[in-house]
Design a protein around this motif. Structure first.
Motif, mmCIF file in Angstrom:
data_model
loop_
_atom_site.group_PDB
_atom_site.id
_atom_site.type_symbol
_atom_site.label_atom_id
_atom_site.label_comp_id
_atom_site.label_asym_id
_atom_site.label_seq_id
_atom_site.Cartn_x
_atom_site.Cartn_y
_atom_site.Cartn_z
ATOM 1 N N LYS A 52 0.981 4.035 -2.872
ATOM 2 C CA LYS A 52 0.677 5.437 -2.530
ATOM 3 C C LYS A 52 1.805 6.361 -2.974
ATOM 4 O O LYS A 52 1.570 7.442 -3.533
ATOM 5 N N GLU B 69 1.670 6.752 -6.698
ATOM 6 C CA GLU B 69 0.552 7.633 -7.057
ATOM 7 C C GLU B 69 0.908 9.103 -6.843
ATOM 8 O O GLU B 69 0.604 9.961 -7.676
ATOM 9 N N TRP C 241 0.827 -1.221 0.000
ATOM 10 C CA TRP C 241 0.000 0.000 0.000
ATOM 11 C C TRP C 241 0.851 1.258 0.000
ATOM 12 O O TRP C 241 0.580 2.209 -0.712
ATOM 13 N N GLU C 242 1.907 1.214 0.829
ATOM 14 C CA GLU C 242 2.804 2.375 0.923
ATOM 15 C C GLU C 242 3.501 2.637 -0.405
ATOM 16 O O GLU C 242 3.625 3.782 -0.850
#
Length: 246
Positions: free
Chosen positions: A30, A33, A26-27
């Motif tokens: 992110k 992104e 997830w990190e």
């Protein structure tokens, strides 16, 4: 297992390992992104700046052309008639007292539900016939570049998922109108002012303007503008009223 515990080896549960791996993924996503967004914003800034320059040049050339044509006509002993306006700005100046249902419905269609609400409108036969029916309740005219800019920059709100969102960021505009090539507030001003191909979408995106009571008040709401009142078509003099209400 007892032997491993005795040797001092820390046993991490499988669920904890999965959770750590998921958090790392997830990190990473992110971070990727954020980097993509930063690159896109940098590109957009350059594009917005170049578009703003093009629009400013276009407005300046139109102004100079108008002056040239007026001088030429004056030199020949005539006068220059400006082309018919394509854009109207409507302001509701009266409340709901003694209003018949048809007038109320037309004002709702024009998005003028409250007193001192304002909205842009394209000039065509249908809109002019609607205006003729509600003329005692509204005043309207032809806004100039300064008026359109001031209204959108100062009192502009957009409709995002049926919610009223302030136009504090270009991303709000791009989110809704990006598919039509309108990515910033200058694009929006240009589309409204020139009544471009996507005027309908741009105008629907703009929430009706909530203006303040005019500085110095109104003269006589019940009378037409040509009779010394306030209602009806005031052509270019709408810009003076917008200054007092913005």
């Amino acid at each position: 297992m007892a032997e491993e515990a005795a040797k001092g080896v820390v046993i991490v549960p499988e669920s904890m390992l999965k959770k750590q791996k998921r958090a790392e993924e997830w990190e990473e996503a992110k971070k990727k992104e954020i980097d993509e967004k930063r690159v896109k914003n940098a590109k957009n800034r350059k594009l917005i700046f170049s578009r703003a320059k093009v629009y400013a040049k276009e407005y300046d050339e139109q102004e100079k052309e108008l002056v040239r044509l007026k001088r030429e006509a004056k030199f020949k002993g005539g006068f220059y008639v400006e082309p018919e306006a394509k854009l109207l700005f409507l302001i509701r100046i009266r409340g709901i007292n003694r209003m018949d249902p048809r007038t109320r419905k037309i004002l709702q269609l024009l998005r003028l539900r409250q007193i001192f609400n304002g909205a842009f409108m394209k000039v065509n036969k249908a809109t002019l016939s609607m205006l003729h029916r509600v003329e005692p309740y509204v005043t309207y005219g032809y806004p100039n570049l300064k008026s359109v800019k001031e209204l959108i920059y100062k009192r502009g709100y957009g409709k995002v998922n049926k919610q009223r969102i302030a136009l504090t960021n270009n991303s709000v505009i791009e989110q809704v109108l990006g598919k039509h090539g309108i990515i910033c507030i200058e694009d929006l001003v240009h589309e409204i002012l020139t009544v471009g191909p996507h005027f309908k979408e741009a105008n629907n995106f703009l929430w009706p303007f909530k203006l303040k009571a005019p500085l110095g008040g109104l003269k006589k709401k019940r009378n037409h503008y040509v009779e010394g009142g306030d209602a009806g078509n005031r052509e270019n003099y709408i810009n003076e009223l917008i200054r007092r209400m913005n």
